[in-house]
Design an enzyme around this catalytic site. Structure first.
Site, PDB file in Angstrom:
ATOM      1  N   MET A  16       0.841  -1.196   0.000  1.00 17.14           N
ATOM      2  CA  MET A  16       0.000   0.000   0.000  1.00 17.14           C
ATOM      3  C   MET A  16       0.878   1.249   0.000  1.00 17.14           C
ATOM      4  SD  MET A  16      -3.004  -1.209   2.661  1.00 17.14           S
ATOM      5  CE  MET A  16      -1.845  -1.909   3.836  1.00 17.14           C
ATOM      6  N   MET A  17       0.688   2.081  -1.008  1.00 19.70           N
ATOM      7  CA  MET A  17       1.496   3.286  -1.154  1.00 19.70           C
ATOM      8  C   MET A  17       1.371   4.173   0.085  1.00 19.70           C
ATOM      9  SD  MET A  17       3.079   3.142  -4.049  1.00 19.70           S
ATOM     10  CE  MET A  17       3.550   4.830  -4.417  1.00 19.70           C
ATOM     11  N   GLN A  68       7.636  -5.259  -4.329  1.00 19.86           N
ATOM     12  CA  GLN A  68       6.737  -5.040  -5.453  1.00 19.86           C
ATOM     13  C   GLN A  68       7.306  -3.958  -6.371  1.00 19.86           C
ATOM     14  OE1 GLN A  68       2.734  -2.948  -5.577  1.00 19.86           O
ATOM     15  NE2 GLN A  68       2.053  -5.049  -5.933  1.00 19.86           N
ATOM     16  N   CYS A  98      -2.425  -1.270  -9.900  1.00 22.44           N
ATOM     17  CA  CYS A  98      -2.608   0.084  -9.370  1.00 22.44           C
ATOM     18  C   CYS A  98      -3.241   0.990 -10.413  1.00 22.44           C
ATOM     19  CB  CYS A  98      -1.272   0.658  -8.916  1.00 22.44           C
ATOM     20  SG  CYS A  98      -1.410   2.308  -8.194  1.00 22.44           S
ATOM     21  N   LYS A 137       0.572  -9.337  -9.271  1.00 20.63           N
ATOM     22  CA  LYS A 137      -0.639  -8.857  -8.605  1.00 20.63           C
ATOM     23  C   LYS A 137      -1.435  -8.048  -9.620  1.00 20.63           C
ATOM     24  CE  LYS A 137      -2.427  -6.650  -4.416  1.00 20.63           C
ATOM     25  NZ  LYS A 137      -3.399  -5.701  -5.020  1.00 20.63           N
ATOM     26  N   ASN A 209      -7.602 -10.867  -3.081  1.00 21.92           N
ATOM     27  CA  ASN A 209      -7.453  -9.584  -2.396  1.00 21.92           C
ATOM     28  C   ASN A 209      -8.683  -8.739  -2.710  1.00 21.92           C
ATOM     29  OD1 ASN A 209      -5.735  -6.579  -3.196  1.00 21.92           O
ATOM     30  ND2 ASN A 209      -6.133  -7.257  -1.122  1.00 21.92           N
ATOM     31  N   GLY A 210      -9.041  -7.846  -1.778  1.00 26.58           N
ATOM     32  CA  GLY A 210     -10.124  -6.911  -2.051  1.00 26.58           C
ATOM     33  C   GLY A 210     -11.337  -7.131  -1.167  1.00 26.58           C
ATOM     34  N   GLY A 211     -11.635  -6.168  -0.300  1.00 26.55           N
ATOM     35  CA  GLY A 211     -12.864  -6.197   0.471  1.00 26.55           C
ATOM     36  C   GLY A 211     -12.906  -7.179   1.617  1.00 26.55           C
ATOM     37  N   ARG A 232      -6.229  -2.767   3.904  1.00 27.10           N
ATOM     38  CA  ARG A 232      -6.658  -1.742   4.864  1.00 27.10           C
ATOM     39  C   ARG A 232      -7.080  -2.318   6.204  1.00 27.10           C
ATOM     40  NH1 ARG A 232     -10.968   1.061   1.257  1.00 27.10           N
ATOM     41  NH2 ARG A 232     -10.882  -0.994   0.280  1.00 27.10           N
TER      42      ARG A 232
END
Length: 334
Positions: A16-17, A68, A98, A137, A209-211, A232
């Site tokens: 995560m940036m 990454q 991204c 990814k 990944n995601g949610g 997150r």
């Protein structure tokens, strides 16, 4: 690692940036010994020409850790991969997911979903230059692409040149009309598509990944795919990472509570403070550790207000932890 998915990639923390810097990863490692950690995405140009210690330096305690990369030139990616291997990373990952404007202007990230042949050429060059696994990814598609065609095509072309592990963010990316933040929430999730990808390609290792917001949801996903990546949720409520080694990896008596994590992390904090790293650069990643506990607000306030003061040291973290202990004791006695 002999294979990233044979062990640690069963549970990983997303790149995560501006979030998953080396101090964040070191903190997460105080909670889980087994989960695979990722760097922020670093462009090939930065790796090749920039300050490598600042950009991709890491502490040995972070292992297993993956680098990454962002880029679309096979030669540059090969060179950056060699540098990453020499630095000691356990895995090199190519970002094909991204959606930010900056990434699009550089012709890498999610816009590469439209160019599966180029992605295959990139990872082929990376594999040839690498001594560790190379992974991808990606999203399930971008803009008006049909994910049922775009995702399998990308995966198959990369698999043909030797990629065996894919991390799929189960959303499309809309490159026009949505911000990067909206791209993490607005496009609908399609877990079923990712599950089908695994079912139809059992020889590949697929992480999703995601949610995914809780450890329980992650465990459910592991009935369908090889690995789960949290972003997150792991960052904002890091205490969940303290249950990963036992729940995901079957390590008996491995749960790490928030207070134990603080104690484990003190040696790292002390070493960096001695090097001149400001306390706030490290404690900003710790704000969510006490989420849900009495005194969590005091923990956040003390770390936020006092860690930025000149000369702030470990006593700030200890005072914040004591505030939570006292709040917990008052609640227990009530």
């Amino acid at each position: 690692m002999t294979a990233p998915y044979a062990g640690s990639a069963r549970f990983s923390v997303a790149p995560m940036m501006d979030w998953t810097d080396r101090h964040c990863r070191a903190f997460h490692r105080a909670l889980t010994r087994r989960a695979l950690l990722y760097t922020e995405m670093v462009t090939t140009g930065a790796v090749i020409h920039g300050d490598r210690e600042r950009l991709i330096g890491f502490d040995a305690l972070e292992h297993p850790v993956a680098l990454q990369l962002g880029g679309s030139d096979p030669d540059d990616l090969a060179q950056a991969t060699r540098i990453g291997c020499e630095a000691g990373y356990d895995e090199i990952n190519l970002n094909v997911g991204c959606p930010s404007d900056r990434v699009q202007s550089g012709r890498f990230g999610a816009c590469l979903m439209r160019e599966p042949e180029l992605v295959a050429a990139c990872v082929s060059a990376m594999i040839a230059a690498s001594t560790v696994p190379v992974t991808v990814k990606c999203r399930i598609g971008v803009d008006d692409q049909d994910p049922r065609q775009a995702l399998p095509e990308l995966v198959d072309r990369c698999a043909d040149v030797g990629v065996r592990h894919f991390i799929v963010h189960a959303r499309k990316a809309w490159l026009k009309g949505l911000s990067p933040k909206e791209n993490r929430d607005v496009p609908p999730l399609d877990y079923v598509l990712v599950h089908a990808l695994k079912a139809e390609r059992p020889h590949l290792d697929i992480s999703i990944n995601g949610g995914i917001a809780t450890l329980e949801q992650a465990l459910e996903q592991l009935h369908h795919v090889d690995g789960v990546m949290l972003g997150r949720a792991a960052y904002h409520e890091p205490a969940l990472l303290g249950r990963v080694d036992a729940a995901v990896f079957g390590c008996a008596d491995a749960d790490v509570g928030p207070f134990e994590a603080v104690e484990r992390h003190k040696s790292y904090l002390a070493a960096r403070l001695a090097e001149g790293v400001p306390l706030s650069h490290m404690t900003r990643h710790m704000l969510g550790l006490m989420h849900g506990l009495p005194g969590a607000r005091s923990w956040r306030r003390i770390l936020t207000v006092e860690a930025i003061r000149p000369g702030a040291g470990l006593e700030v973290v200890e005072r914040a932890a004591d505030a939570v202990r006292e709040a917990c004791a008052r609640k227990a006695a009530a």
